[in-house]
Design an enzyme around this catalytic site. Sequence first.
Site, mmCIF file in Angstrom:
data_model
loop_
_atom_site.group_PDB
_atom_site.id
_atom_site.type_symbol
_atom_site.label_atom_id
_atom_site.label_comp_id
_atom_site.label_asym_id
_atom_site.label_seq_id
_atom_site.Cartn_x
_atom_site.Cartn_y
_atom_site.Cartn_z
ATOM 1 N N GLY A 149 -15.688 -18.628 10.023
ATOM 2 C CA GLY A 149 -14.831 -17.745 9.259
ATOM 3 C C GLY A 149 -13.440 -18.310 9.074
ATOM 4 O O GLY A 149 -12.582 -17.669 8.466
ATOM 5 N N ASP A 150 -13.189 -19.504 9.598
ATOM 6 C CA ASP A 150 -11.893 -20.159 9.445
ATOM 7 C C ASP A 150 -12.154 -21.657 9.323
ATOM 8 O O ASP A 150 -13.261 -22.073 9.006
ATOM 9 C CB ASP A 150 -10.982 -19.820 10.621
ATOM 10 C CG ASP A 150 -9.502 -19.795 10.229
ATOM 11 O OD1 ASP A 150 -9.078 -20.700 9.492
ATOM 12 O OD2 ASP A 150 -8.781 -18.881 10.646
ATOM 13 N N ASP A 151 -11.148 -22.479 9.567
ATOM 14 C CA ASP A 151 -11.313 -23.924 9.414
ATOM 15 C C ASP A 151 -12.424 -24.441 10.320
ATOM 16 O O ASP A 151 -12.525 -24.054 11.491
ATOM 17 C CB ASP A 151 -10.006 -24.640 9.776
ATOM 18 C CG ASP A 151 -8.838 -24.181 8.917
ATOM 19 O OD1 ASP A 151 -9.010 -24.062 7.696
ATOM 20 O OD2 ASP A 151 -7.757 -23.936 9.484
#
Length: 458
Positions: free
Chosen positions: A240-242
């Site tokens: 959900g992020d990098d």
Amino acid sequence: MRSIWVILVVLGVATLRGAECRKARRLEETLEYYAISCRAHSASITDFGGVGDGKTSNTKAFREAISQLSQYESDGGSQLFVPPGQWLTGSFNLTSHFTLYLHKDAVLLASQEISEWAVIEPLPSYGHGRDAAGGRYISLIFGTNLTDVVVTGDNGTIDGQGALWWQQFHRKKLKYTRPYLFEIMHSDNIQISNLTFLNSPNIIIQGITILAPVTSPNTDGINPDSCTNTRIEDTYIVSGDDCIAVKSGWDEYGISYGMPTKQLTIKRLTCISPYSAAIALGSEMSGGIEDVRAEDITAINTESGVRIKTGVGRGGFVKDIYVKGMTLHTMKWVFWMTGNYGSHADTHYDPNALPVIQGINYRDIIADNVSMAARLEGISGDPFTGICISNATIGLAKKAKKVPWTCTDVEGVTSGVVPQPCGSLPDQGPEKVGMCAFPTENLSIDNVEIKRCSYRMI
């Protein structure tokens, strides 16, 4: 403080060999695996009362096992075997000269009882929690000031059961920052391999297969933070992020701590992250980031390929970055650099602390279905310099932006780049298509020797 020296690599599938002793009527099985160190002493979590039924808490069993096995640190080291089953547990600390091995059918399940998660101080290079101003919950698997640690298996699973924490985060009910799934600080000679990490509250580990819902908040895949000599290979991340976020401290705390991330190699990464980058540098980079080498990167349905995030007040530097061989499918930006990333730990940061971004090299890139080739935004009076992009073919989506490149306060050169870059990155001609250096000499992490180890189960 010791820097983290860590090897993150899928080193091959462990093998299982069985032989039945009829007289004793026992089945002996030998697990073989590859690691930086083999151990003289072994035990199973069941030897300490562990129960793999998915319901019984094994926190005490893991803590007692590692405490007792720590006596062998200076006597050939030890390994703890986790057999098939679902092993519910709260946080536990690792020890030096130690291997944690998960059978392919073993699942570590993070406890849903918040009382089993101790609260510890924020990271010294951050001085502040990410979710809340105070401290942070300790990671599920934690270690500090260690040497020679292996966490591996035959693709066993560590499941953070993060939904509890994500719900608390969205409802703004957390008094402290969410725990990471795996965290090692101030340590050296670390290997993480052949494991699957699921549903972390957050992740600061280095490695392997990491799966989390793409809607889960701030779930970076791997955070090499103030690390030296780190190798990440053959990783598959849905996040959900990098997917990989390279960091080195936040504002005045990172500047004071002064420990850069450097000599980092990333090879054969596959990433899916619709809202973030395959590889991000920053935004917490106040201790500096340098000599990062990434190659053979595949990103699918990812917001950007490589992103540099910084801002006024960060200080520090991002320099000597080398990226070669990216294959990208469906994203907003292939290249994204911003000097306007403005979140700060507190109000005490130095507004005159300007970051230095220089020596950024990209080459041999193929992308398709892209909304915009690049968004490059330096800082007025503090431009990003030494940008080099060569041999990059970017296929734009049907509904792509009318202007494929935007560039402000950046300086550099290009060659063999389609569509044509902005004027601040002038084309050097087809004869320069091989420019944008990529180092050929090995780092010390590339020369690490791997041994074949074994564990005999009865």
